[in-house]
Design an enzyme around this catalytic site. Structure first.
Site, PDB file in Angstrom:
ATOM      1  NE  ARG A 166      16.343 -17.228 -14.501  1.00 49.41           N
ATOM      2  CZ  ARG A 166      16.938 -17.579 -15.625  1.00 49.41           C
ATOM      3  NH1 ARG A 166      16.351 -17.387 -16.776  1.00 49.41           N
ATOM      4  NH2 ARG A 166      18.123 -18.175 -15.606  1.00 49.41           N
ATOM      5  CG  HIS A 208      22.666 -21.497 -16.367  1.00 44.01           C
ATOM      6  ND1 HIS A 208      21.689 -21.255 -15.427  1.00 44.01           N
ATOM      7  CD2 HIS A 208      22.010 -21.679 -17.545  1.00 44.01           C
ATOM      8  CE1 HIS A 208      20.499 -21.293 -16.017  1.00 44.01           C
ATOM      9  NE2 HIS A 208      20.664 -21.544 -17.301  1.00 44.01           N
ATOM     10  CB  CYS A 211      16.411 -18.610 -23.101  1.00 41.46           C
ATOM     11  SG  CYS A 211      16.472 -16.825 -23.372  1.00 41.46           S
TER      12      CYS A 211
HETATM   13 ZN    ZN Z   1      19.171 -21.278 -18.704  1.00 37.30          ZN
END
Ligand code: ZN
Length: 312
Positions: A18, A212, A245
């Protein structure tokens, strides 16, 4: 498989499918993606964030997430997770057979607006409606929340500790199964990780279960040690250190799964992951994304002899 109740167990969640693939300039074909994920499962990785239910026109690399989750949930009865920004995404993930969803809630108002087009607390309300919907379904599905930009934001700068605690507390009240603190842009340092984890845990206890971390400044593994020190036993990481991101300028790769597993196992902690098998999965990743630069020290140096002897 390692005993996941043992005191020295650390759970590693692979988020490359992801967080990694969403940043890759090319799109990995679905069969290659599924073959790669199966190899990751075979290596003993207990949890995989296999994709995200976001609009394909914004993130075309994730357009096949439904197919990927469906295929993977047939291979394992646990550990297949999807990122979902809203209730509709959670419903699609449920229908595809996901065992867990992770909902992004950015602590930074600006990043939240750019990432989900909702303010932070509007997104907390979305989490609440997801939790309510999921709890009314016949099959259980875990609802985790990733608190993005918890350690700093490229758009907003410093994020106040009070704000992180307030958002995490609101999420615990909204019924999230687990709160994950995310260093989305990788600005965090070990002292900060320790301080933020302790402050949030003082409010919501073990509902804060996972970190994370990104390796933007080269502090990723140092930050893992700080997290371990503060009682965290679950970490996200990405094979080959892929990641970032698309809505947070300046974010670079996640901590490298292979290097994380090497560090944890070498320290006597147990992940249940076979590092040699993990390196074979990395070959499939490279084949599925030819030309994509992958990071990682173990890949450069090879698994050292001392590691193999210790394991024997
Ligand atoms: Zn990340």
């Amino acid at each position: 498989m390692a005993d996941d109740h043992a005191e020295n167990y650390v759970k590693v969640c692979e988020v490359g499918p992801r967080d990694g693939l969403q940043m890759a300039p090319s799109i990995m074909p679905t069969p290659a993606k599924i073959a790669w994920l199966k190899k990751i499962l075979e290596a003993g990785v207990p949890e995989i964030e296999a994709g995200s239910f976001v609009p394909p026109r914004l993130v075309p690399q994730m357009a096949d997430t439904g197919d990927v989750i469906r295929a993977m949930s047939l291979c394992s009865d646990h550990g297949i997770c999807a990122l979902v920004p809203n209730l509709k995404g959670a419903q699609l993930a449920y229908d595809a057979g996901a065992h867990a969803v992770i909902v992004p809630v950015s602590v930074s108002e600006k990043h939240s607006l750019s990432n989900t087009r909702k303010g932070t607390f509007e997104q907390v309300a979305e989490v609440q409606s997801i939790v309510q919907w999921v709890r009314a379904q016949p099959r259980a599905m875990r609802v985790d929340v990733g608190c993005a930009t918890a350690f700093g934001c490229s758009m907003e700068g410093v994020i106040a500790l009070d704000r992180v605690v307030a958002v995490a507390s609101a999420l615990a009240r909204a019924g999230a199964d687990q709160v994950v603190l995310a260093d989305t842009v990788g600005y965090g340092n070990p002292a900060q990780i320790r301080a933020v984890v302790r402050a949030v845990r003082a409010e919501i206890g073990p509902v804060l279960g996972r970190l994370h971390l990104h390796d933007t400044m080269g502090l990723g593994l140092a930050n893992v040690l700080a997290g371990l020190d503060a009682g965290i036993r679950e970490f996200d990481s990405s094979m080959g250190g892929l990641g970032g991101c698309p809505f947070a300028p300046g974010a670079s790769g996640n901590i490298v799964t292979e290097d994380l597993v090497f560090m944890l196992e070498s320290m006597g902690l147990r992940t249940g992951i076979d590092l040699g098998a993990l390196m074979q999965a990395r070959v499939l990743l490279q084949q599925g994304l030819p030309g994509e630069p992958l990071r990682g020290n173990i890949a450069l140096a090879g698994i050292p002899r001392t590691y193999r002897e210790r394991a024997a």
